[in-house]
Write a protein that holds these residues in place. Sequence first.
Motif, mmCIF file in Angstrom:
data_model
loop_
_atom_site.group_PDB
_atom_site.id
_atom_site.type_symbol
_atom_site.label_atom_id
_atom_site.label_comp_id
_atom_site.label_asym_id
_atom_site.label_seq_id
_atom_site.Cartn_x
_atom_site.Cartn_y
_atom_site.Cartn_z
ATOM 1 N N GLY A 179 -6.607 -14.603 -3.092
ATOM 2 C CA GLY A 179 -7.354 -15.482 -2.203
ATOM 3 C C GLY A 179 -6.708 -15.614 -0.834
ATOM 4 O O GLY A 179 -7.398 -15.665 0.189
ATOM 5 N N GLN A 180 -5.377 -15.648 -0.812
ATOM 6 C CA GLN A 180 -4.675 -15.752 0.462
ATOM 7 C C GLN A 180 -4.845 -14.497 1.304
ATOM 8 O O GLN A 180 -4.951 -14.557 2.526
ATOM 9 C CB GLN A 180 -3.190 -16.032 0.217
ATOM 10 N N LEU A 181 -4.889 -13.336 0.653
ATOM 11 C CA LEU A 181 -5.117 -12.091 1.386
ATOM 12 C C LEU A 181 -6.548 -12.034 1.909
ATOM 13 O O LEU A 181 -6.786 -11.647 3.053
ATOM 14 C CB LEU A 181 -4.833 -10.891 0.484
ATOM 15 N N GLN A 182 -7.488 -12.435 1.079
ATOM 16 C CA GLN A 182 -8.891 -12.396 1.481
ATOM 17 C C GLN A 182 -9.156 -13.326 2.661
ATOM 18 O O GLN A 182 -9.954 -13.009 3.548
ATOM 19 C CB GLN A 182 -9.778 -12.763 0.293
ATOM 20 N N SER A 183 -8.462 -14.461 2.691
ATOM 21 C CA SER A 183 -8.656 -15.415 3.786
ATOM 22 C C SER A 183 -7.945 -15.002 5.068
ATOM 23 O O SER A 183 -8.209 -15.560 6.124
ATOM 24 C CB SER A 183 -8.144 -16.797 3.361
ATOM 25 N N GLY A 184 -7.027 -14.041 4.977
ATOM 26 C CA GLY A 184 -6.275 -13.617 6.153
ATOM 27 C C GLY A 184 -4.950 -14.327 6.330
ATOM 28 O O GLY A 184 -4.206 -14.034 7.269
ATOM 29 N N ASN A 185 -4.605 -15.266 5.442
ATOM 30 C CA ASN A 185 -3.300 -15.909 5.520
ATOM 31 C C ASN A 185 -2.174 -14.950 5.189
ATOM 32 O O ASN A 185 -1.037 -15.139 5.624
ATOM 33 C CB ASN A 185 -3.241 -17.110 4.582
ATOM 34 N N LEU A 186 -2.476 -13.951 4.390
ATOM 35 C CA LEU A 186 -1.576 -12.831 4.148
ATOM 36 C C LEU A 186 -2.262 -11.560 4.624
ATOM 37 O O LEU A 186 -3.495 -11.483 4.646
ATOM 38 C CB LEU A 186 -1.235 -12.702 2.657
ATOM 39 N N THR A 187 -1.448 -10.565 4.985
ATOM 40 C CA THR A 187 -2.005 -9.319 5.509
ATOM 41 C C THR A 187 -1.801 -8.145 4.564
ATOM 42 O O THR A 187 -2.656 -7.270 4.443
ATOM 43 C CB THR A 187 -1.356 -8.959 6.865
ATOM 44 N N VAL A 188 -0.630 -8.107 3.919
ATOM 45 C CA VAL A 188 -0.257 -6.953 3.093
ATOM 46 C C VAL A 188 0.382 -7.438 1.803
ATOM 47 O O VAL A 188 1.214 -8.355 1.821
ATOM 48 C CB VAL A 188 0.754 -6.030 3.827
ATOM 49 N N LEU A 189 0.009 -6.817 0.696
ATOM 50 C CA LEU A 189 0.635 -7.063 -0.601
ATOM 51 C C LEU A 189 0.923 -5.742 -1.289
ATOM 52 O O LEU A 189 0.090 -4.839 -1.255
ATOM 53 C CB LEU A 189 -0.288 -7.882 -1.517
ATOM 54 N N PRO A 190 2.066 -5.619 -1.972
ATOM 55 C CA PRO A 190 2.259 -4.485 -2.877
ATOM 56 C C PRO A 190 1.507 -4.766 -4.175
ATOM 57 O O PRO A 190 1.751 -5.777 -4.828
ATOM 58 C CB PRO A 190 3.780 -4.449 -3.103
ATOM 59 N N GLU A 191 0.556 -3.914 -4.517
ATOM 60 C CA GLU A 191 -0.264 -4.111 -5.708
ATOM 61 C C GLU A 191 -0.073 -2.954 -6.693
ATOM 62 O O GLU A 191 0.576 -1.957 -6.391
ATOM 63 C CB GLU A 191 -1.748 -4.222 -5.322
ATOM 64 N N TYR A 192 -0.656 -3.115 -7.859
ATOM 65 C CA TYR A 192 -0.670 -2.093 -8.913
ATOM 66 C C TYR A 192 -2.143 -1.825 -9.189
ATOM 67 O O TYR A 192 -2.874 -2.704 -9.651
ATOM 68 C CB TYR A 192 0.047 -2.609 -10.160
ATOM 69 N N ASN A 193 -2.607 -0.612 -8.863
ATOM 70 C CA ASN A 193 -4.047 -0.397 -8.772
ATOM 71 C C ASN A 193 -4.794 -0.685 -10.078
ATOM 72 O O ASN A 193 -5.872 -1.278 -10.063
ATOM 73 C CB ASN A 193 -4.373 1.004 -8.248
ATOM 74 N N GLY A 194 -4.237 -0.285 -11.223
ATOM 75 C CA GLY A 194 -4.919 -0.527 -12.484
ATOM 76 C C GLY A 194 -5.021 -2.000 -12.821
ATOM 77 O O GLY A 194 -6.063 -2.486 -13.297
#
Length: 305
Positions: free
Chosen positions: A89-104
């Motif tokens: 939610g924080q990324l979607q709102s723009g409060n965060l810009t980049v996250l390291p994720e795990y695609n699966g």
Amino acid sequence: MTSRLVRIVTATAIVLGAAACSSSGGGDPLAAPSGTGAPAGGSGKTVVVGSANFPENVLLASIYSQALKAKGVKVEEKFNIGSREVLYGQLQSGNLTVLPEYNGALLGYLDPKATATGTQDVNAALLQKLPAELAVLDSSAAEDKDSLTVTQETADKFQLKSIADLAGKAGEFTVGGPPEFKSRREQQFKDAYGLTFKEWKPTADTTANALKDGSVQAGNVFTTDPRIVQFKLVSLADPKNVFSSQNVTPLVNKAGVDATATAALNAVSAKLDTAGLTSLMTKVSVDKEDPQKVAKDWLTANNLG
């Protein structure tokens, strides 16, 4: 829900009050960034790099952050935030810009009924599920995923490189893993590889140790578990994709990254593989080295920082 997804999403928003490793010097990790305006890499404004609250994700976020800084991008770090429910939610709102994720795991969060397993299929499915504000950049070869793992001695004795090599031999093997491993995987191993194991033993987090002491001959160990290096274990290849891909992949708010930032993050993905990430995690979790230093050393060695 995969074991990888369970590991990531079980943390709750309670951790939001915890101290964070942030360039702004502690406090609420979701406090407003010190930069002005909407974040945009290379534009003089701030790219906010966040992370989940477990050591590997903090290490990856530090790698991303330092790689961006090396290209002149202004960065703010908001690490140790919490679970995916909060981060997304924080990324979607723009409060965060980049996250390291795990695609699966990300796909499983967005679509619990998803059936994609290979890297390309998972990323294609993500393109259909992500909202317009978000995007995944290039996936790395590095994966923190379920594996069927054996000792080097067992691999040599039975000439094992992939799970398929267990055909005709699995009847001699006791398999260890979390309590749910048998119910989740027994039929899949039969269907995909024609394997029937001698016994399934619940070993939970001690699976790597059970492999080392010989109480099991194969086990479900996550591919970046430092004990793989410590105990000289071998994670068998999975050509039939019983275990879905869990490639380390930058998840970004598209409005917040420009070509410079995108290129810097994709360059990290191009260099990061599972063996390398496992080695880095050994330094962090076993040798107790500072994650920021481990990240810096890796970037320097790969000409990225």
